[in-house]
Design a protein around this motif. Structure first.
Motif, PDB file in Angstrom:
ATOM      1  N   PRO A   1       0.799  -1.231   0.000  1.00  0.00           N
ATOM      2  CA  PRO A   1       0.000   0.000   0.000  1.00  0.00           C
ATOM      3  C   PRO A   1       0.828   1.274   0.000  1.00  0.00           C
ATOM      4  CG  PRO A   1      -0.900  -1.584   1.560  1.00  0.00           C
ATOM      5  CD  PRO A   1       0.416  -2.137   1.104  1.00  0.00           C
ATOM      6  N   GLU A   2       1.937   1.279   0.711  1.00  0.00           N
ATOM      7  CA  GLU A   2       2.744   2.499   0.815  1.00  0.00           C
ATOM      8  C   GLU A   2       3.326   2.911  -0.526  1.00  0.00           C
ATOM      9  OE1 GLU A   2       5.518   1.415   3.812  1.00  0.00           O
ATOM     10  OE2 GLU A   2       4.131   1.769   5.480  1.00  0.00           O
ATOM     11  N   GLN A   3       3.560   1.949  -1.408  1.00  0.00           N
ATOM     12  CA  GLN A   3       4.100   2.250  -2.733  1.00  0.00           C
ATOM     13  C   GLN A   3       3.022   2.246  -3.810  1.00  0.00           C
ATOM     14  OE1 GLN A   3       7.533  -0.204  -3.638  1.00  0.00           O
ATOM     15  NE2 GLN A   3       8.350  -0.005  -1.573  1.00  0.00           N
ATOM     16  N   ARG A   4       1.774   1.943  -3.408  1.00  0.00           N
ATOM     17  CA  ARG A   4       0.641   1.895  -4.336  1.00  0.00           C
ATOM     18  C   ARG A   4       0.938   0.970  -5.512  1.00  0.00           C
ATOM     19  NH1 ARG A   4      -2.649   2.326  -1.258  1.00  0.00           N
ATOM     20  NH2 ARG A   4      -4.203   2.496  -2.902  1.00  0.00           N
ATOM     21  N   GLU A   5       1.415  -0.245  -5.197  1.00  0.00           N
ATOM     22  CA  GLU A   5       1.687  -1.191  -6.265  1.00  0.00           C
ATOM     23  C   GLU A   5       1.468  -2.637  -5.822  1.00  0.00           C
ATOM     24  OE1 GLU A   5       5.792  -0.664  -7.424  1.00  0.00           O
ATOM     25  OE2 GLU A   5       6.463  -2.212  -6.012  1.00  0.00           O
ATOM     26  N   ILE A   6       1.195  -3.467  -6.801  1.00  0.00           N
ATOM     27  CA  ILE A   6       1.141  -4.919  -6.641  1.00  0.00           C
ATOM     28  C   ILE A   6       2.242  -5.490  -7.533  1.00  0.00           C
ATOM     29  CG2 ILE A   6      -0.238  -7.010  -6.981  1.00  0.00           C
ATOM     30  CD1 ILE A   6      -2.740  -5.178  -6.888  1.00  0.00           C
TER      31      ILE A   6
ATOM     32  N   LEU B   1      -0.182 -14.886  11.574  1.00  0.00           N
ATOM     33  CA  LEU B   1      -0.088 -13.871  10.533  1.00  0.00           C
ATOM     34  C   LEU B   1       0.399 -12.558  11.131  1.00  0.00           C
ATOM     35  CD1 LEU B   1      -3.258 -14.472   8.307  1.00  0.00           C
ATOM     36  CD2 LEU B   1      -1.014 -15.581   8.235  1.00  0.00           C
ATOM     37  N   ASN B   2       1.121 -11.790  10.328  1.00  0.00           N
ATOM     38  CA  ASN B   2       1.764 -10.570  10.802  1.00  0.00           C
ATOM     39  C   ASN B   2       0.869  -9.356  10.529  1.00  0.00           C
ATOM     40  OD1 ASN B   2       3.438  -8.531  11.586  1.00  0.00           O
ATOM     41  ND2 ASN B   2       4.954  -8.844   9.978  1.00  0.00           N
ATOM     42  N   TYR B   3      -0.004  -9.052  11.467  1.00  0.00           N
ATOM     43  CA  TYR B   3      -0.932  -7.939  11.271  1.00  0.00           C
ATOM     44  C   TYR B   3      -0.276  -6.577  11.503  1.00  0.00           C
ATOM     45  CZ  TYR B   3      -4.512 -11.440  10.722  1.00  0.00           C
ATOM     46  OH  TYR B   3      -5.244 -12.502  10.250  1.00  0.00           O
ATOM     47  N   ALA B   4       0.996  -6.566  11.901  1.00  0.00           N
ATOM     48  CA  ALA B   4       1.732  -5.308  11.992  1.00  0.00           C
ATOM     49  C   ALA B   4       2.240  -4.874  10.622  1.00  0.00           C
ATOM     50  CB  ALA B   4       2.902  -5.448  12.964  1.00  0.00           C
ATOM     51  N   SER B   5       2.273  -5.795   9.678  1.00  0.00           N
ATOM     52  CA  SER B   5       2.742  -5.467   8.331  1.00  0.00           C
ATOM     53  C   SER B   5       1.651  -4.736   7.557  1.00  0.00           C
ATOM     54  CB  SER B   5       3.123  -6.743   7.581  1.00  0.00           C
ATOM     55  OG  SER B   5       3.384  -6.450   6.216  1.00  0.00           O
TER      56      SER B   5
ATOM     57  N   PRO C   1      -4.205   3.439  -7.871  1.00  0.00           N
ATOM     58  CA  PRO C   1      -4.537   4.828  -7.539  1.00  0.00           C
ATOM     59  C   PRO C   1      -4.400   5.052  -6.040  1.00  0.00           C
ATOM     60  CG  PRO C   1      -6.535   3.559  -7.876  1.00  0.00           C
ATOM     61  CD  PRO C   1      -5.392   2.660  -8.255  1.00  0.00           C
ATOM     62  N   ILE C   2      -4.579   6.289  -5.636  1.00  0.00           N
ATOM     63  CA  ILE C   2      -4.510   6.607  -4.218  1.00  0.00           C
ATOM     64  C   ILE C   2      -5.539   5.800  -3.448  1.00  0.00           C
ATOM     65  CG2 ILE C   2      -3.636   8.931  -4.602  1.00  0.00           C
ATOM     66  CD1 ILE C   2      -6.492   9.953  -4.081  1.00  0.00           C
ATOM     67  N   ALA C   3      -5.316   5.658  -2.162  1.00  0.00           N
ATOM     68  CA  ALA C   3      -6.209   4.858  -1.336  1.00  0.00           C
ATOM     69  C   ALA C   3      -7.627   5.421  -1.364  1.00  0.00           C
ATOM     70  CB  ALA C   3      -5.691   4.811   0.095  1.00  0.00           C
ATOM     71  N   ILE C   4      -8.610   4.541  -1.279  1.00  0.00           N
ATOM     72  CA  ILE C   4     -10.017   4.944  -1.279  1.00  0.00           C
ATOM     73  C   ILE C   4     -10.611   4.798   0.116  1.00  0.00           C
ATOM     74  CG2 ILE C   4     -10.359   4.368  -3.696  1.00  0.00           C
ATOM     75  CD1 ILE C   4     -11.665   1.749  -2.787  1.00  0.00           C
ATOM     76  N   LEU C   5      -9.735   4.697   1.125  1.00  0.00           N
ATOM     77  CA  LEU C   5     -10.201   4.401   2.486  1.00  0.00           C
ATOM     78  C   LEU C   5     -11.172   5.459   2.997  1.00  0.00           C
ATOM     79  CD1 LEU C   5      -6.935   3.124   4.199  1.00  0.00           C
ATOM     80  CD2 LEU C   5      -8.560   1.902   2.760  1.00  0.00           C
ATOM     81  N   ALA C   6     -10.918   6.718   2.673  1.00  0.00           N
ATOM     82  CA  ALA C   6     -11.768   7.780   3.195  1.00  0.00           C
ATOM     83  C   ALA C   6     -13.198   7.672   2.656  1.00  0.00           C
ATOM     84  CB  ALA C   6     -11.193   9.142   2.818  1.00  0.00           C
ATOM     85  N   GLN C   7     -13.334   7.065   1.457  1.00  0.00           N
ATOM     86  CA  GLN C   7     -14.662   6.919   0.868  1.00  0.00           C
ATOM     87  C   GLN C   7     -15.389   5.669   1.389  1.00  0.00           C
ATOM     88  OE1 GLN C   7     -14.641   7.699  -3.510  1.00  0.00           O
ATOM     89  NE2 GLN C   7     -12.424   7.825  -3.210  1.00  0.00           N
ATOM     90  N   GLY C   8     -14.619   4.719   1.933  1.00  0.00           N
ATOM     91  CA  GLY C   8     -15.241   3.478   2.365  1.00  0.00           C
ATOM     92  C   GLY C   8     -14.638   2.973   3.647  1.00  0.00           C
ATOM     93  N   ALA C   9     -14.574   3.833   4.646  1.00  0.00           N
ATOM     94  CA  ALA C   9     -13.885   3.492   5.895  1.00  0.00           C
ATOM     95  C   ALA C   9     -14.605   2.388   6.642  1.00  0.00           C
ATOM     96  CB  ALA C   9     -13.764   4.714   6.759  1.00  0.00           C
TER      97      ALA C   9
END
Length: 304
Positions: A78-83, A145-149, A296-304
């Protein structure tokens, strides 16, 4: 006909779907809506047709005689906006992860997703939609699982289930199960000679015993019933909070083979040391079959 949905409107739709999914912990997205999203993200109807034909090039499954398969692993950063595509690795699911089958705990090696399938804009759009929906989600934590990642690992399985006069194709031979991940996304690609109402998916509460077969299930524990019938019909489930099962593939003409083609995206956090998959969870870039998808940029604010 190509979709008229704009890229910006597609992101708004995905944000809405994300909000519904996180509220309900599962969501079914019908074919017409998924096609609009996939086309808005850059795929075309001819890409979709080509991707459906990729199922003809699947390989013999390592443990199931009625199945053909390939897989590939992808890391969402997420930090680099890539897969990006990771190296090909073995795969294992254990009974401790609520996957009870004859090959539970077995190290399985699947053929790699082909370059043409990976390069198809449909697969890339589906990986992007999956990432944008699960990004930032809070789910019941799985042990190991590493939920800190901030990163997510997605294993994409391209599968064909085949019923013949000699062998019944079972999309979920294991009966009621979980997939050992945080999110499971199942996408219908195609079928031939299959009764339209067969291969039905049931969602179960976690009260249902893992391994319970279709006709022994307690219907009081069934939370929903879904059918993948049209191309790109999609179901997404918070895997550790629900169980699921799928009935057999039934042929229309019993003397001929019946096939059902699916793309399954298993998405979870990276594993920690004691986990059964720790040895097979490298995030190393795949130099032989590279792929990078920019998001694209995160959509979290639209679907929190």
């Amino acid at each position: 006909m190509n979709s008229q949905l704009s890229f910006a409107n597609a992101l708004e739709r995905i944000a809405e779907l994300r909000q519904r999914y996180l509220a309900d912990r599962c969501i079914f997205i019908p074919s017409v809506e998924m096609k609009e999203l996939v086309f808005a993200l850059g795929a075309t109807p001819s890409d979709l047709e080509a991707f459906q034909h990729e199922s003809d090039f699947l390989e013999v499954d390592p443990t199931l005689a009625f199945r053909r398969s390939r897989n590939g692993r992808y890391c969402f950063v997420p930090e680099q906006r890539e897969i990006y595509r990771t190296i090909q690795q073995p795969f294992v699911l254990s009974a401790e992860e609520d996957f009870v089958r004859h090959d539970s705990g077995k190290i399985r090696e699947f053929a790699s997703i082909t370059p043409s399938a990976q390069g198809n804009p449909v697969l890339q759009a589906l990986l992007a939609i999956n990432a944008l929906i699960v990004e930032g989600s809070e789910v019941e934590h799985r042990p190991g699982l590493n939920y800190a990642s901030p990163n997510w690992i997605t294993t994409a399985f391209h599968l064909r289930t085949i019923t013949t006069p000699e062998l019944v194709g079972e999309p979920a031979l294991e009966g009621v199960h979980q997939d050992g991940v945080d999110h499971t996304m199942t996408i219908f690609l195609n079928s031939k000679n299959m009764v339209r109402d067969s291969a039905t998916t049931r969602l179960h509460s976690n009260q249902e015993a893992s391994g319970t077969q279709w006709y022994d299930q307690n219907l009081a524990h069934v939370l929903g019933t879904f059918q993948h019938q049209d191309v790109l019909d999609t179901l997404i489930v918070v895997d550790h909070e629900r169980k699921h099962s799928v009935s057999a593939v039934t042929p229309i003409e019993p003397s001929a083979p019946a096939t059902r083609d699916m793309l399954i995206l298993f998405t979870r956090k990276p594993v920690l040391g004691p986990h059964v998959s720790h040895e097979y969870d490298s995030d190393e870039v795949n130099e032989q079959a590279p792929l990078t998808i920019n998001l694209p940029i995160a959509i979290l604010a639209q679907g929190a």
